[in-house]
Scaffold this motif. Structure first.
Motif, short mmCIF file in Angstrom:
data_model
loop_
_atom_site.label_atom_id
_atom_site.label_comp_id
_atom_site.label_asym_id
_atom_site.label_seq_id
_atom_site.Cartn_x
_atom_site.Cartn_y
_atom_site.Cartn_z
N UNK A 274 0.84 -1.19 0.00
CA UNK A 274 0.00 0.00 0.00
C UNK A 274 0.88 1.24 0.00
N UNK A 275 0.30 2.37 -0.40
CA UNK A 275 1.03 3.63 -0.43
C UNK A 275 0.57 4.60 0.64
N UNK A 276 -0.31 4.15 1.53
CA UNK A 276 -0.79 5.01 2.62
C UNK A 276 -1.20 4.12 3.79
N UNK A 277 -1.82 4.73 4.78
CA UNK A 277 -2.21 4.00 6.00
C UNK A 277 -3.03 2.76 5.66
N UNK A 278 -2.77 1.67 6.38
CA UNK A 278 -3.55 0.45 6.23
C UNK A 278 -4.48 0.34 7.43
N UNK A 296 -5.97 3.74 3.05
CA UNK A 296 -6.32 5.09 2.64
C UNK A 296 -5.82 5.42 1.23
N UNK A 297 -5.14 4.48 0.58
CA UNK A 297 -4.80 4.70 -0.82
C UNK A 297 -5.95 4.30 -1.75
N UNK A 298 -7.14 4.07 -1.13
CA UNK A 298 -8.38 3.76 -1.85
C UNK A 298 -8.33 2.40 -2.54
N UNK A 299 -7.55 1.47 -1.98
CA UNK A 299 -7.46 0.13 -2.56
C UNK A 299 -7.67 -0.93 -1.49
#
Length: 375
Positions: A274-278, A296-299
Motif C-alpha cells: 500500500x502507499x498510505x495508511x492500512x 487510505x490509498x483507496x485500494x
C-alpha cells in the motif's frame, strides 16, 4: 457473480463500519453502519448477495442513537449485533460514545414472493430492538471498539482509550478491567479476542505496540506483547484462525506484518504494497495464506502469505508452495479510504470492502488462485 467482476452497492451516507453476519452459514450477508453527523439520520444496511445470479438484496434499519464507528455481528445469534457509536448530547453540549446491542426483527432479506417484494419496496427504514447500551463512566472518554466473546454470548470486550473492560451483556456491568501502568500511558486504539488460549486473552493496539491481556481477572500487566510492531500507529490486527501463535497487523507505515508472538522482535512476514495508511487486515477463515487489507490509498488488496503457512516439519508441504507470496489482486473501485475489508462468514471465496465514500464492493477470489489452493 461472474469471474473477475465486482459488484458495487452505494449508500446515501458516509461509512466506515462493516461486519459479516457471523452467525449465518448459508447466505452471504454483510452489515454496514453509516456515519452521518445529522441527528437520527444513521442506518444499518443488511446486504445479501445472491450467489447464483449476482443480485444484491438489502434491508435498511434505523440507528437513531448516533453515527456508527464500529459494528460487529454476534457469532452466537444471527439476528444480534452491536455498534460503537458517537452522538451529540444536547444536555451536556458534548459528544458521548457508547456501545449498543440490537436485535434485528428479521434476518430475511431476499423476498420469498411478489407480495414480500412489494412490501419491502414500499417501506422505509425499520426499527431494531434495542437490548442494552453501555457507556463510559467518564462521558468524555472515547470508546474505540467492542468485540463479542468467541464462545460466551454474555460477554463483550470493550476497548476504551485508556482501558480494556469485559462487560456483562445482560447487566452492562464491567466484570474485568485492564488499565496499563504508568502516568503517561499511550492510548488504546483497537483490539480483538485471541481465538486460541482458551479464549481468555484480548489483544489491544497501543500506539505502535501490541499488548495482550488475560481477562480472567483485573490486570495491568500484559501476558505478552510486541513492541514497535509498526514504525507508526498500529491500526488493526487479526489472529490466524489455524496457528495459535500467529497474528497479522496493519499500520500507518503502510505495512502488513505477520508475527509469531512467542518471539516478537521481528515479523516473520512483511509487505508494504500500500502507499498510505492500512486500516484493516483480515485472515481468510478457511485458507490462512489469503489476507485482505484496506487502505487510505483507496485500494483493497488480496495478498498471499503462503511461505509462513506451511508446516516446515512436513517435507512435501515444505517443498510445495501453492501460491507465491505477494499481492494476488488489487481492487481499485473505491474513490476514498477503504476502512474495512471482510471475508464472508458463509462462503470462503467472497469478500467485501467498504470505503468512506459510502461504497461497498463485493468481490471474489480469482478462480485460478482458488484452483491452485484446492487442487
Amino acid at each position: 457473480m461472474e469471474e473477475g467482476n465486482s459488484i458495487i452497492y452505494g449508500l446515501e451516507h458516509q461509512t466506515r463500519a462493516l461486519s459479516p453476519q457471523y452467525g449465518e452459514s448459508d447466505a452471504i450477508r454483510f452489515l454496514i453502519g453509516t456515519q452521518n453527523l445529522k441527528p437520527q439520520a444513521n442506518q444499518v444496511h443488511v446486504v445479501e448477495l445472491e450467489e447464483d445470479t449476482g443480485a444484491l438484496h438489502t434491508k435498511v434499519f434505523k440507528h437513531e442513537i448516533g453515527e456508527i464507528w464500529h459494528l460487529r455481528c454476534s457469532p452466537h445469534d444471527v439476528a444480534t449485533l452491536l455498534t460503537t457509536h458517537n452522538a451529540f448530547d444536547p444536555n451536556s453540549s458534548q459528544c458521548t460514545m457508547g456501545v449498543t446491542i440490537f436485535k434485528l426483527p428479521t434476518v430475511e432479506v431476499i423476498p420469498k414472493d411478489l407480495d414480500d417484494l412489494s412490501a419491502i419496496q414500499g417501506r422505509n427504514a425499520e426499527d431494531m430492538e434495542l437490548l442494552k447500551t453501555i457507556t463510559s463512566e467518564k462521558p468524555e472518554e472515547e470508546i474505540r471498539c467492542a468485540e463479542w466473546h468467541p464462545t460466551d454470548p454474555n460477554r463483550i470486550g470493550v476497548v476504551y482509550e485508556g482501558s480494556l473492560r469485559v462487560h456483562d451483556v445482560n447487566t452492562g456491568a464491567a466484570v474485568a478491567t485492564t488499565a496499563p501502568e504508568g502516568r503517561a500511558r499511550l492510548k488504546f486504539t483497537g483490539g480483538k479476542w485471541n481465538p486460541h488460549q482458551g479464549h481468555t486473552q484480548f489483544a489491544v493496539l497501543q500506539d505502535m505496540h501490541i499488548k495482550c491481556y488475560d481477562t480472567r481477572a483485573d490486570s495491568n500487566k500484559p501476558s505478552w506483547s510486541i513492541d514497535n510492531a509498526h514504525r507508526q500507529l498500529a491500526r488493526d490486527l487479526d489472529f490466524n484462525p489455524n496457528r495459535q501463535f500467529h497474528l497479522a497487523t496493519a499500520g500507518d507505515d503502510a505495512a502488513l506484518n505477520i508475527w509469531d508472538y512467542r518471539n516478537g522482535k521481528e515479523p516473520i512476514f512483511n509487505r508494504t504494497d500500500h502507499s498510505h495508511w492500512v486500516w484493516s487486515v483480515r485472515y481468510n477463515s478457511y485458507h490462512e495464506q489469503l489476507l485482505l487489507t484496506g487502505s487510505s490509498d483507496a485500494r483493497a488488496l488480496l495478498t498471499a502469505a503462503a511461505s509462513v503457512c506451511r508446516d516446515l516439519d512436513d517435507e512435501a508441504a515444505r517443498l510445495s508452495q501453492v501460491l507465491e507470496d505477494g499481492v494476488l489482486q488489487s481492487y481499485e473501485q473505491h474513490e476514498d479510504s477503504v476502512y474495512c475489508a471482510e471475508w464472508s462468514a458463509a462462503e470462503p471465496w467472497t469478500f467485501a470492502s467498504l470505503s468512506y465514500d459510502a461504497r461497498l464492493v463485493l468481490s471474489r477470489v480469482p478462480r485460478h488462485f482458488k484452483y491452485k489452493i484446492l487442487l
